[in-house]
Design an enzyme around this catalytic site. Sequence first.
Site, PDB file in Angstrom:
ATOM      1  N   SER A 189       0.807  -1.223   0.000  1.00  0.00           N
ATOM      2  CA  SER A 189       0.000   0.000   0.000  1.00  0.00           C
ATOM      3  C   SER A 189       0.842   1.277   0.000  1.00  0.00           C
ATOM      4  CB  SER A 189      -0.937   0.006   1.212  1.00  0.00           C
ATOM      5  OG  SER A 189      -0.193  -0.147   2.405  1.00  0.00           O
ATOM      6  N   ASP A 232      -2.886   8.308   7.934  1.00  0.00           N
ATOM      7  CA  ASP A 232      -3.996   7.541   8.512  1.00  0.00           C
ATOM      8  C   ASP A 232      -3.546   6.599   9.628  1.00  0.00           C
ATOM      9  OD1 ASP A 232      -2.679   5.560   7.139  1.00  0.00           O
ATOM     10  OD2 ASP A 232      -4.267   5.173   5.678  1.00  0.00           O
ATOM     11  N   HIS A 290      -0.051   4.812   6.959  1.00  0.00           N
ATOM     12  CA  HIS A 290       0.598   5.375   5.766  1.00  0.00           C
ATOM     13  C   HIS A 290       0.940   6.840   5.998  1.00  0.00           C
ATOM     14  CE1 HIS A 290      -2.269   2.137   4.709  1.00  0.00           C
ATOM     15  NE2 HIS A 290      -1.199   1.663   4.100  1.00  0.00           N
TER      16      HIS A 290
END
Length: 379
Positions: free
Chosen positions: A37, A334, A337
Amino acid sequence: MASSHVLFSLHILTFILLILSKQGDCCFTHIFCFGDSISDTGNLLKAFGNHYHPAVGSLPYGETYFGHPTGRYSDGRLILDFIAEAYKLPFIPPYLAGNSTKNFFHGVNFAFGGATALNRSFAGISTNNSLDTQLQWFKKLLPSILEEQAHNRDDIMRNALFLVGEIGGNDYNYPLFQGGTIDEVRRFVPNVISAISLAIQELIGLGAKTLLVPNNFPIGCVPVYLTLFQSKNKDDYDSKTRCIKRLNEFSQYHNAKLLEELEKLRQQYPGVAIIYADYYEASMNIYRNPMLGFTYPLVTCCGGEGPYNFSSNVRCGGQGSTVCSDPSKYASWDGIHFTEAAYKEIAHGVLNGSYSSPPISNTCSKIEHDSLNLLLTSA
Ligand SMILES: *[C@@H]1O[C@H](CO)[C@@H](O)[C@H](O)[C@H]1NC(C)=O
Ligand SMILES: *[C@@H]1O[C@H](CO)[C@@H](O)[C@H](O)[C@H]1NC(C)=O
Ligand SMILES: *[C@@H]1O[C@H](CO)[C@@H](O)[C@H](O)[C@H]1NC(C)=O
Ligand SMILES: *[C@@H]1O[C@H](CO)[C@@H](O)[C@H](O)[C@H]1NC(C)=O
Ligand SMILES: *[C@@H]1O[C@H](CO)[C@@H](O)[C@H](O)[C@H]1NC(C)=O
């Protein structure tokens, strides 16, 4: 006679320099990216839709740069995007969102949210779209890219940058988030490194000449870890950065093993540039250096309640989550990340050579020198 000869040589030299300065603009023609991610620009969203937490397909994801969610796990651009920008390439499209190889004129991004380096994580979670799956995707796509772009394989492979990672973080995240201990995950490190190494060797076998291989982030500075591994013992924290020491030591352990493996590969493949991207130190620079303007380096910009404004129950984009007014003052977007501002800082540090070794800034000029030598010797 002699002077016209000199003049003639000077003309050739000017011509060569002109070509070189043009080449300097676009060192790489393609970028192929593998990862999780940290680099996913839309693959997971395309595959699974916006059903998972965090809700990467909802605002405020993407709010800062794109103004809408793109599947990137940030408020804006990722390290991969800044690398593409630096080499004057368009953003590299996600594999699953492209509907024709025409979309892949400058490369493809195979990175997939949640991906592991190993086929199956040690927590027993079957993670499709691991590094190995991403490589299979690449091998399946490569022939049509070659056909579409009417190049020979060597041209594309030689002029492409392969970003292999960051990958491996999730191999440790899954067990650690489920109550595993650092000592337990330390035992997986050799397997994770060997999976990364196998992928690199496979790409080299296919003709890759420049690979950028990032290490892991200092997880002891990341809100999800700061929250889960909270401690009343003040000695557990670094007195300057307030990060959790033993978690960062674990990242450093992985990173040392990765570097060791890359050094072996460099001996084995002397004609290939295998560049270590030090995401760890580039991030530590953010935590150590208040002058960079990250006022709240350890607090989540978009999340819920808790000492670091990270809550497993209230994730960014979900019901009840709040978002900070100025993400550029935060390193964490978040809780897991990073913000675009942090990614930009890290990417620039890697690109300008401060946090890449050998410096990637030299690799491009090395390509130029090689073609200079070629021209001079063939003249
Ligand atoms: C295919 O991709 C192009 C460019 O990204 C886009 O404009 C087009 O709508 C896509 N077509 C389909 C059928 O998804
Ligand atoms: C992932 O694997 C599961 C089970 O093996 C399968 O049902 C699912 O379709 C796979 N997803 C993707 C995107 O390949
Ligand atoms: C992952 O599985 C594939 C076969 O499905 C195998 O070829 C590959 O070696 C495995 N990779 C790793 C790193 O274990
Ligand atoms: C943390 O969250 C609270 C509640 O939403 C908010 O008032 C506070 O400003 C946040 N802290 C930071 C540093 O963003
Ligand atoms: C490279 O970038 C980093 C991070 O932005 C910065 O700290 C450093 O001063 C830069 N170094 C050079 C030589 O420009």
